[in-house]
Design a protein around this motif. Structure first.
Motif, PDB file in Angstrom:
ATOM      1  N   VAL A 296       0.825  -1.189   0.000  1.00 32.99           N
ATOM      2  CA  VAL A 296       0.000   0.000   0.000  1.00 32.99           C
ATOM      3  C   VAL A 296       0.859   1.239   0.000  1.00 32.99           C
ATOM      4  O   VAL A 296       1.815   1.356   0.738  1.00 32.99           O
ATOM      5  CB  VAL A 296      -0.890   0.017   1.247  1.00 32.99           C
ATOM      6  CG1 VAL A 296      -2.132   0.834   0.953  1.00 32.99           C
ATOM      7  CG2 VAL A 296      -1.232  -1.378   1.676  1.00 32.99           C
ATOM      8  N   LYS A 297       0.506   2.145  -0.789  1.00 31.05           N
ATOM      9  CA  LYS A 297       1.218   3.404  -0.887  1.00 31.05           C
ATOM     10  C   LYS A 297       0.339   4.434  -0.189  1.00 31.05           C
ATOM     11  O   LYS A 297      -0.857   4.453  -0.393  1.00 31.05           O
ATOM     12  CB  LYS A 297       1.312   3.708  -2.377  1.00 31.05           C
ATOM     13  CG  LYS A 297       2.227   4.806  -2.770  1.00 31.05           C
ATOM     14  CD  LYS A 297       2.132   4.885  -4.287  1.00 31.05           C
ATOM     15  CE  LYS A 297       2.765   6.122  -4.793  1.00 31.05           C
ATOM     16  NZ  LYS A 297       2.495   6.308  -6.202  1.00 31.05           N
ATOM     17  N   PRO A 298       0.927   5.275   0.631  1.00 29.08           N
ATOM     18  CA  PRO A 298       0.040   6.289   1.218  1.00 29.08           C
ATOM     19  C   PRO A 298      -0.540   7.106   0.075  1.00 29.08           C
ATOM     20  O   PRO A 298       0.152   7.386  -0.874  1.00 29.08           O
ATOM     21  CB  PRO A 298       0.961   7.140   2.087  1.00 29.08           C
ATOM     22  CG  PRO A 298       2.314   6.608   1.956  1.00 29.08           C
ATOM     23  CD  PRO A 298       2.309   5.408   1.053  1.00 29.08           C
ATOM     24  N   GLU A 299      -1.759   7.444   0.196  1.00 30.36           N
ATOM     25  CA  GLU A 299      -2.364   8.244  -0.855  1.00 30.36           C
ATOM     26  C   GLU A 299      -1.473   9.459  -0.981  1.00 30.36           C
ATOM     27  O   GLU A 299      -1.361  10.246  -0.063  1.00 30.36           O
ATOM     28  CB  GLU A 299      -3.794   8.655  -0.468  1.00 30.36           C
ATOM     29  CG  GLU A 299      -4.696   7.467  -0.238  1.00 30.36           C
ATOM     30  CD  GLU A 299      -4.770   7.056   1.213  1.00 30.36           C
ATOM     31  OE1 GLU A 299      -5.869   6.980   1.734  1.00 30.36           O
ATOM     32  OE2 GLU A 299      -3.703   6.818   1.830  1.00 30.36           O
ATOM     33  N   GLU A 300      -0.802   9.520  -2.059  1.00 31.61           N
ATOM     34  CA  GLU A 300       0.441  10.292  -2.132  1.00 31.61           C
ATOM     35  C   GLU A 300       0.302  11.794  -1.963  1.00 31.61           C
ATOM     36  O   GLU A 300      -0.687  12.420  -2.347  1.00 31.61           O
ATOM     37  CB  GLU A 300       1.103   9.988  -3.468  1.00 31.61           C
ATOM     38  CG  GLU A 300       2.593   9.844  -3.509  1.00 31.61           C
ATOM     39  CD  GLU A 300       3.371   9.954  -2.237  1.00 31.61           C
ATOM     40  OE1 GLU A 300       4.432  10.557  -2.302  1.00 31.61           O
ATOM     41  OE2 GLU A 300       2.976   9.462  -1.160  1.00 31.61           O
ATOM     42  N   ALA A 301       1.324  12.301  -1.314  1.00 32.97           N
ATOM     43  CA  ALA A 301       1.656  13.707  -1.210  1.00 32.97           C
ATOM     44  C   ALA A 301       0.948  14.633  -2.181  1.00 32.97           C
ATOM     45  O   ALA A 301       1.462  14.942  -3.236  1.00 32.97           O
ATOM     46  CB  ALA A 301       3.160  13.849  -1.398  1.00 32.97           C
ATOM     47  N   LYS A 307      -5.607  20.618  -4.077  1.00 32.33           N
ATOM     48  CA  LYS A 307      -6.707  19.750  -3.695  1.00 32.33           C
ATOM     49  C   LYS A 307      -8.080  20.358  -3.881  1.00 32.33           C
ATOM     50  O   LYS A 307      -9.055  19.645  -3.900  1.00 32.33           O
ATOM     51  CB  LYS A 307      -6.531  19.299  -2.264  1.00 32.33           C
ATOM     52  CG  LYS A 307      -6.795  20.383  -1.267  1.00 32.33           C
ATOM     53  CD  LYS A 307      -6.769  19.753   0.095  1.00 32.33           C
ATOM     54  CE  LYS A 307      -7.042  20.780   1.136  1.00 32.33           C
ATOM     55  NZ  LYS A 307      -6.000  21.395   1.775  1.00 32.33           N
TER      56      LYS A 307
END
Lengths: 339, 354
Positions: A296-301, A307
């Motif tokens: 899992v990749k953190p919901e990226e930067a 946003k």
């Protein structure tokens, strides 16, 4: 002597790597291969669910989305079929395995020859110091025949030999159990021994016979862009692009059926042409080959200013940007402190 | 290998939890501070394969307690009170002594064992810096802050204060220590002043145990990781990511429900960190590899506080209803619980720590 394999693994090592039936990529270990297959070939394009096999995906598409899976995504043209059940290395037909091994061996020696041509270094462990001659029966017979012919000629002519004996230039054979391919391999003809491992003047530079992808050291990411001299790929047309989940776009997501593929006659060409710019998932897998599973990749930067557009619907459970929840709680009669 | 286990404290606080904190020496001793005005001391007891956390003692303050931390040893604790006071508790005798009097409720306290300093942050926009082990523990340095503090954390040499208006100040602990011992009336300037990487109100700060940087979290489901070193390279490494969110059901208009990230805690051994949010989940992150390592099963309520034990084996999780917008009758009564998760050998080990 010590750093024998640095950067250039043995052909045995490469052959031992698990590889993907659908796209001929190889991986550090089986787990990564399976994770690759789930991400690239067995992923539902409607909902992103990753299944274990093509059959599983087919059933999923059928039951969940009421659709029929036509072919395996991102597969080489002749490997898109759903009839073969593949899981990791299981289920690959024997002839395909043979074909794959042949290709790996050939690529290996091509790459080795290229390296040799570029650097002049003998391949690891095969320096001129230890030439071990192993001749196949055919070669021995051939040499014997030549010798006999020469003797006969000498007897007949009584003078100098007609042809120089090729004993000096006899190509030393590799100590590998997987020798370079002998037949049909477009090396220069015998007499100009451009066999990898023997430095020979007069063979200026070795040109690879085809656009093989070089053999990458483990973990390396292939350079973006295809390999020169390939026919332009027709745009993938089987899947309406608008239905695809948000994936980074890349050319040629799906291929036309094999017969219609212009000029691609060997697995190598297909593989080479499939080496399109590596997309996210494969990059992650490649990177992950060095260590952890890609998981899992953190919901990226997401930089703060980007946003606004993305989160039109977000609802914050606590929305006061000036006053903290604790400050509000302190004001409640329940928690108030009266000195 | 023993499976990872999780167990619940039998006698939790009677109202919402404000902070949890493990002891500096024993890895089985921890404190919980509560809005019910009490501080609870628990001890994790192993009986065969069974573990329980038993209540050892409670200490009652005259007002809700907003933060608690241990001091120089396992028998000393400090609390931050809504009654504007910073108090020292002798955990053996139960004696409470007032160390400092702020003008507003005290939001946070942090003790730095490396510099033997206690720092308290109050909504009166000041920090008080004490040396509790000095001959005059009540004498302190007062530092005026540019905003109301909401979160405070110390690394071996730095202390990070996160305030309203996205202000972040970093103070150098040795500088504070020397200022306190030489000229308590002097005005100490921050070592660095930054703007928060997060757009919304900061909920929590936690520092990396290796003194390299810190993580902050906000009410808007986001965590930022940044480094102390003030070079362009180091600052370019900082990043933020979304977390603790849930897709809202279609009938409610879809989109995301965004929860506050109430607590952060770095693992003392592996340098990975845990985040806990209003969605009742705890996630483990690898700050170096930028990956989520684990997400634990949802807890029955919002999580207000977490802390790792000094050996990194236990994670204590304070669970109580989260204060959400428009809650006029908030109460954590009867819905507050404390969980302890025992971590597997490599459960919190990041890729980078290999």
């Amino acid at each position: 002597m010590g750093k024998k394999k640095r950067g250039h693994p043995d052909v045995e090592d490469i052959l031992a790597r698990p590889w993907c039936y659908y796209c001929e990529r190889d991986f550090e270990d089986l787990k990564l291969l399976i994770s690759h297959q789930k991400a690239k070939h067995f992923k539902c394009e409607r909902c992103g669910k990753r299944l274990n096999t093509a059959g599983g995906l087919s059933v999923h598409m059928n039951q969940v989305h009421k659709e029929t899976l036509e072919q395996v995504e991102n597969a080489l043209p002749n490997r898109q079929g759903l009839d073969i059940e593949i899981f990791g290395m299981e289920g690959i037909p024997e002839d395909i395995i043979q074909q794959h091994n042949q290709r790996i061996i050939q690529n290996f020696y091509t790459a080795q020859a290229e390296r040799h041509a570029a650097t002049g270094n003998p391949p690891a462990g095969q320096g001129p110091a230890k030439k071990i001659k192993i001749e196949t029966p055919e070669e021995i017979k051939k040499r014997l025949a030549e010798h006999r012919a020469r003797v006969a000629a000498q007897k007949a002519g009584g003078g100098a030999p007609l042809a120089p004996a090729p004993t000096e230039g006899q190509p030393p054979q590799s100590v590998s159990p997987f020798p370079p391919p002998q037949a049909g391999y477009p090396y220069p003809p015998p007499g100009a021994p451009a066999v990898p491992g023997v430095p020979v003047a007069g063979v200026p530079s070795y040109t690879p016979p085809q656009a093989y992808p070089p053999t990458y050291p483990p973990g390396a990411v292939p350079p973006p862009g295809g390999y020169g001299g390939l026919p332009a790929r027709p745009p993938g047309g089987t899947v309406p692009a608008s239905n695809l989940p948000s994936r980074p776009p890349y050319g040629g997501a799906s291929y036309p059926a094999a017969p219609g593929y212009p000029g691609a006659s060997t697995v190598d060409e297909l593989v080479a042409s499939a080496s399109r710019p590596a997309d996210d998932i494969d990059n992650i897998i490649r990177m992950a080959e060095r260590g952890e599973k890609p998981a899992v990749k953190p919901e990226e930067a997401a930089p703060a200013d980007k946003k606004g557009k993305k989160e039109k619907n977000a609802r914050m459970v606590y929305g006061d940007t000036e006053v903290s929840p604790e400050e509000k709680m302190v004001l409640l009669p329940r928690y108030a402190f009266v000195a | 290998m023993a499976p990872t286990t999780q167990f619940e404290v039998a006698q939790p606080p009677s109202d919402a939890i404000s902070a949890v904190s493990f002891a500096p020496e024993s890895s089985t001793r921890f404190l919980v501070s509560s809005w019910d005005k009490n501080v609870y001391l628990y001890e994790i007891v192993t009986d065969g394969d069974n573990r329980t956390a038993n209540l050892v003692q409670t200490y009652t303050n005259r007002a809700p307690v907003l933060d608690v931390c241990f001091g120089a040893n396992d028998n000393e604790a400090f609390i931050a009170g809504v009654d504007h006071q910073v108090k020292r508790i002798d955990l053996t005798t139960g004696d409470m002594t007032v160390l400092s009097q702020h003008l507003q409720p005290v939001r946070c306290v942090v003790y730095s064992p490396q510099s033997s300093l206690l720092i308290s942050a109050s909504w009166d926009c000041t920090l008080h810096v004490h040396n509790p082990s000095s001959s005059d523990p009540t004498s302190h340095l007062t530092i005026r802050l540019p905003g109301k503090p909401h979160a405070l954390a110390a690394s071996p040499t730095k202390v990070v204060v996160a305030m309203t208006a996205r202000l972040v100040s970093i103070y150098d602990l040795p500088t504070l220590a020397s200022a306190l011992s030489t000229s308590p009336d002097s005005e100490v300037q921050p070592w660095q002043q930054r703007e928060s990487s997060l757009k919304f109100l900061t909920r929590s700060v936690s520092c990396m145990p290796n003194d390299a940087g810190y993580a902050t979290s906000s009410i808007e489901g986001r965590v930022a990781v940044e480094w102390f070193e003030d070079t362009p390279e180091s600052q370019a490494r900082k990043y933020a990511f979304k977390c603790h969110r849930q897709a809202a059901p279609e009938e409610e208009g879809g989109g995301d429900v965004v929860y506050p990230v109430n607590a952060l805690a770095f693992h003392p051994v592996y340098g990975t960190f845990a985040s806990a949010g209003g969605d009742g989940t705890v996630a483990l992150w690898d700050a170096e590899a930028k990956r989520r390592m684990r997400q634990y099963q949802r807890f029955p309520n919002s999580i207000s506080a977490i802390d790792f034990s000094r050996d990194g084996r236990f994670l204590v999780i304070g669970v109580c209803p989260g204060f959400e917008t428009g809650m006029e009758n908030y109460s954590g009564e009867g819905q507050t619980s404390v969980f302890i998760r025992e971590l597997g050998e490599t459960e919190a080990k990041g890729k980078s720590a290999k």
